[in-house]
Design an enzyme around this catalytic site. Structure first.
Site, PDB file in Angstrom:
ATOM      1  CG  HIS A  35       0.473   2.180  -8.435  1.00  0.00           C
ATOM      2  ND1 HIS A  35       0.639   0.826  -8.333  1.00  0.00           N
ATOM      3  CD2 HIS A  35       1.672   2.726  -8.155  1.00  0.00           C
ATOM      4  CE1 HIS A  35       1.885   0.564  -7.983  1.00  0.00           C
ATOM      5  NE2 HIS A  35       2.538   1.703  -7.877  1.00  0.00           N
ATOM      6  CE  LYS A  45     -10.019  -9.175  -6.767  1.00  0.00           C
ATOM      7  NZ  LYS A  45      -8.847  -8.824  -7.555  1.00  0.00           N
TER       8      LYS A  45
HETATM    9  C1  PLP Z   1      -2.008  -9.130  -3.167  1.00  0.00           C
HETATM   10  C2  PLP Z   1      -2.811  -8.432  -2.144  1.00  0.00           C
HETATM   11  C3  PLP Z   1      -3.742  -7.462  -2.528  1.00  0.00           C
HETATM   12  C4  PLP Z   1      -3.996  -7.097  -3.961  1.00  0.00           C
HETATM   13  O1  PLP Z   1      -5.026  -7.898  -4.475  1.00  0.00           O
HETATM   14  P1  PLP Z   1      -5.752  -7.545  -5.855  1.00  0.00           P
HETATM   15  O2  PLP Z   1      -6.572  -8.762  -6.089  1.00  0.00           O
HETATM   16  O3  PLP Z   1      -4.680  -7.381  -6.875  1.00  0.00           O
HETATM   17  O4  PLP Z   1      -6.556  -6.328  -5.620  1.00  0.00           O
HETATM   18  C5  PLP Z   1      -4.475  -6.836  -1.546  1.00  0.00           C
HETATM   19  N1  PLP Z   1      -4.322  -7.152  -0.248  1.00  0.00           N
HETATM   20  C6  PLP Z   1      -3.435  -8.084   0.160  1.00  0.00           C
HETATM   21  C7  PLP Z   1      -3.323  -8.386   1.604  1.00  0.00           C
HETATM   22  C8  PLP Z   1      -2.650  -8.750  -0.773  1.00  0.00           C
HETATM   23  O5  PLP Z   1      -1.759  -9.655  -0.360  1.00  0.00           O
END
Ligand code: PLP
Length: 801
Positions: free
Chosen positions: A352, A540
């Protein structure tokens, strides 16, 4: 299931009495919620009982993940069972508002962010596609902390999500597993064979709690998410062996600490003892239960891979490899060679991240002390691996150095994972290329055939169908409902590109979703937003590589433009940022404070206030995401190229019609391929350029600061009193990160290109109809980012189901 509304009402009132012991009139909202969940859970597990008959004839996939960020289940299960309306109306007859019950549900925060949410999306798609796929994870007593903002600072509040119980789960004491830590290993020769006896260990009971997983209208495959909780061994259980000194008693609190709390940091690993214990705990528990189930089949061990696939989500469950070897050899008496062949062929691994600080390793002494027998097995794995390397690649010292498991006093988990599995996949095309060409370059020479790409996907039924009912209705009215089960149908929306009425409705849907978000923010944070402004969203985890700072500097720049020329902005913008910072990550916490300082600055300036608003969305989690993704006009995906392995937020925004403003990083590259240059705003260094800078070490942020007056100005504003006197030193560390420490994430480098891309975006947004077309094209091409697509690929190419 319920034949009609009346039978539902009857069963529901009955359930309230029988399981909650209350009459409808006396029942609290919690009673009413628990009774409804109870009815649904019973329905789903009765389907499971029937489905089990067929299941035994199919290969089982076990998905091991430290995190499952499931989101709330009630509304989603009502949709999946096709009874949302029936239940809403039925409850209404009884004087109950379904919405109130939905609000009772806790959002189980058993994950940090993208990785945990991916696991949850995969659980849904496996159930949807009819793959018998079971999750294995940890039932943390405390999940991801709740984020509270006080005076612009993040405070962490423990997430006591189990305080009233979690009505979706079932405790399964008859399927508990004993996990053994520490102690010593006696080696004996018995009938010419080496025997390994683990003594003086500290036993821990792993107690499974099962949550049934049912996807959209598929009652034929009901899967299980099995979460393990640590409990002490009751002494009376085995007093004799305790008296013989075979094991040590351990205090209740020491044992329970194992499943006590989720580590709230998704991007660095600290080598903490407890984390290693957590990893072995759920690996040993999960494998113990898999092997027990397999043995009921009474088929030879050589058939194991035919019936079982084990997937490890990142390196956290890598101990699956030596633990499965231990079970085969010590408990089942297999020879090393046979055990190894089965183990490697059964296990597959997803990488990842390439962030070096996130690659897991453990101090050898700690590892040996906690897991003495596992340590011996890992040593033997490496010994045999090095033997073959010396034969195949004689004299290649660098190759050996880079692929060893034991190095610099550490056990390297990624290397163990690569050596001990049959498939290694990256999570976006770009990321997989970097893995193959950089991170695992040497391994790629040795095991080229193991490497493959599986671009991430998200559950479009949760993030579009359930989260955005207005848009879902519009889509279904236009192209029919088949897109819900077949992501490729979304493409048919492309036909509406020139349809004025459709585009108008699309824009009305966006407006409605913005109003919902505005309502949430008003309720929770008492801030009122303008639905007619452009909603530019970055939600995020807060991390330097995700560059929330770049976004902040952009907004500061827009403010400066406005100061210089009050008519420079001709529409108003709402910048919404949200996300949690790891509690020990001081820089990220300072960025949160900076966002709040900027928000305040803008609020206090009468001119700026008309055009620019910044809000920090408190406590971003799946439930908040379900409201914010559908309301965004612009999706900010601005990580330093090469750093974001895939991203999945980008996909959720896209399928809800947001237009991406982003770098060529992770899956953004594939989003660009899908929608074309005209429908996305791309800027900044690409991954190759970033990696070249690192290699040659010839980036000088100072030069950019000197050469670009706009950069100079915003950077100075971090410390020159712009945010008011007392705070001016507070952002010094951010200022220093940019100049003194040479801007590791190329914020200043990409600033000008970002501003330029945003300018183009602003102009594009002035043409309403054109903008709506872009939005439509994004939705129409988002199908391939469904986790159904991803899981079909995993199933065919990796798990062979
Ligand atoms: C989808 C999601 C993420 C991932 O977001 P990124 O923009 O890909 O880092 C993180 N937290 C939650 C709660 C999400 O639903």
């Amino acid at each position: 299931m319920f034949k009609d509304r009346e039978s539902f009402k009857h069963e529901y009132v009955d359930k309230l009495i029988k399981s909650e012991g209350v009459l409808l009139e006396e029942a609290t909202q919690w009673n009413k919620y628990v009774a409804l969940v109870g009815l649904l859970r019973e329905t789903v597990i009765s389907y499971q009982a029937i489905a089990k008959k067929h299941e035994v004839a199919a290969k089982q996939v076990y998905y091991f993940s430290m995190e499952f960020l499931m989101g709330r289940l009630l509304k989603y299960y009502l949709i999946n069972l096709g009874i949302e309306d029936l239940v809403r109306v039925g409850l209404n007859d009884l004087g109950i508002d379904l919405y109130d019950l939905l609000e009772q549900e806790k959002d189980p925060g058993l994950g940090n962010g993208g990785l945990g949410r991916l696991a949850a999306c995969f659980m849904d798609s496996m159930a949807f596609l009819g793959i018998n796929g079971h999750g294995n994870g940890i039932r943390y007593k405390y999940g991801m902390f709740d984020q509270r903002i006080i005076n612009g600072y993040q405070h962490e509040v423990a997430d006591d999500w189990l305080s009233k119980g979690f009505p979706w789960e079932t405790r399964k004491p008859d399927q508990a597993v004993v996990v053994k830590f520490k102690g010593n290993v006696q080696v004996e020769v018995l009938e010419g064979k080496l025997q390994f006896k683990h003594e003086n260990y500290e036993p821990v009971i792993a107690m499974p709690y099962d949550v049934p997983i049912m996807s959209y209208q598929n009652t034929a495959t009901i899967n299980t998410l099995r979460l393990w909780s640590a409990e002490p061994v009751p002494l009376e259980l085995d007093l004799e062996s305790f008296n013989r000194g075979e094991f040590q008693s351990v205090s209740r609190s020491t044992v329970e600490s194992i499943s006590y709390v989720l580590y709230p940091d998704d991007s660095s690993q600290t080598g903490k003892e407890l984390r290693l214990k957590q990893e072995y705990f759920f690996v040993a528990a999960g494998l113990g239960s898999i092997v027990r189930t397999f043995k009921e089949k009474k088929v030879p061990w050589s058939d194991f891979t035919r019936w079982v696939a084990i997937h490890i989500n990142d390196t956290h469950p890598t101990l699956c490899i030596p633990e499965l070897m231990r079970i085969f050899i010590d408990e089942e008496g297999l020879a090393w060679e046979e055990a190894w062949k089965i183990t490697v062929n059964t296990i597959s691994f997803t990488n990842h991240t390439i962030l070096p600080e996130a690659l897991e390793s453990w101090p050898i002494a700690m590892f040996r002390n906690f897991l003495p027998r596992i340590f011996m097995i890992v040593e033997e794995i490496e010994r045999r691996f090095l033997e073959t390397l010396h034969q195949r690649f004689p004299g290649e010292e660098k190759l050996i150095l880079k692929t060893r498991i034991f190095c610099d006093g550490q056990v390297n988990m990624a290397n163990l994972a690569v050596i001990g599995c049959s498939s290694i996949n990256g999570v976006a095309a770009l990321h997989t290329n970097i893995l193959v060409q950089q991170t695992f370059k040497e391994f790629h020479r040795i095991f080229g055939y193991k490497f493959n790409n599986k671009t991430n996907g998200v559950n479009h039924r949760r993030f579009l169908l359930a989260a955005n009912p207005s848009l879902s209705r519009l889509i279904t009215e236009s192209i029919g409902p088949s897109w819900i089960e077949d992501w490729s149908q979304l493409k048919n929306l492309q036909a509406f590109q020139q349809d004025r009425s459709f585009l108008k409705q699309l824009s009305a849907v966006k407006h409605r979703n913005k109003l919902q978000l505005i309502h949430l923010i008003k309720e929770k944070q008492d801030i009122i937003l303008d639905p007619f402004s452009l909603f530019d969203v970055q939600v995020k985890r807060i991390h330097a590589y995700k560059r929330q700072l770049l976004n902040v500097l952009k907004i500061m720049h827009l403010y400066n433009l406005l100061q210089d020329n009050p008519s420079s902005l001709n529409q108003s913008y709402t910048f919404i940022l949200g996300g949690k910072a790891a509690p020990g990550y001081y820089y990220a916490k300072t960025v949160i404070k900076l966002i709040h300082a900027l928000a305040r600055k803008l609020r206090q300036d009468p001119l700026a206030e008309q055009y620019l608003t910044v809000v920090f969305l408190e406590n971003f989690n799946v439930s908040v995401g379900e409201i914010v993704y559908p309301a965004a006009d612009v999706s900010e995906q601005i990580s330093t190229a090469s750093k974001e392995a895939s991203g999945t937020g980008n996909m959720k925004f896209m399928m809800n019609g947001a237009v991406t403003l982003g770098t060529l990083d992770g899956a953004n590259v594939e989003i660009l391929d899908s929608v074309g240059q005209e429908n996305m705003f791309v800027f900044g260094l690409n991954a190759q350029e970033v990696l070249r800078y690192y290699e040659r070490q010839n980036y000088r942020s100072w030069d950019i600061y000197q050469a670009n007056p706009e950069v100079h100005r915003v950077v100075d504003q971090l410390i020159n009193g712009f945010f008011n006197e007392e705070q001016s030193e507070e952002f010094r560390m951010i200022y220093d990160s940019l100049l003194l420490y040479n801007d590791e994430f190329f914020v200043l480098h990409d600033f000008a290109a970002y501003i330029d891309a945003f300018k183009k975006l602003r102009e594009a947004h002035m043409h309403q109809e054109k903008w709506n077309q872009m939005s439509l094209i994004n939705i129409a091409n988002s199908g391939k980012f469904s986790s159904d697509r991803a899981i079909r690929e995993y199933g065919e190419a990796i798990w062979k189901v």
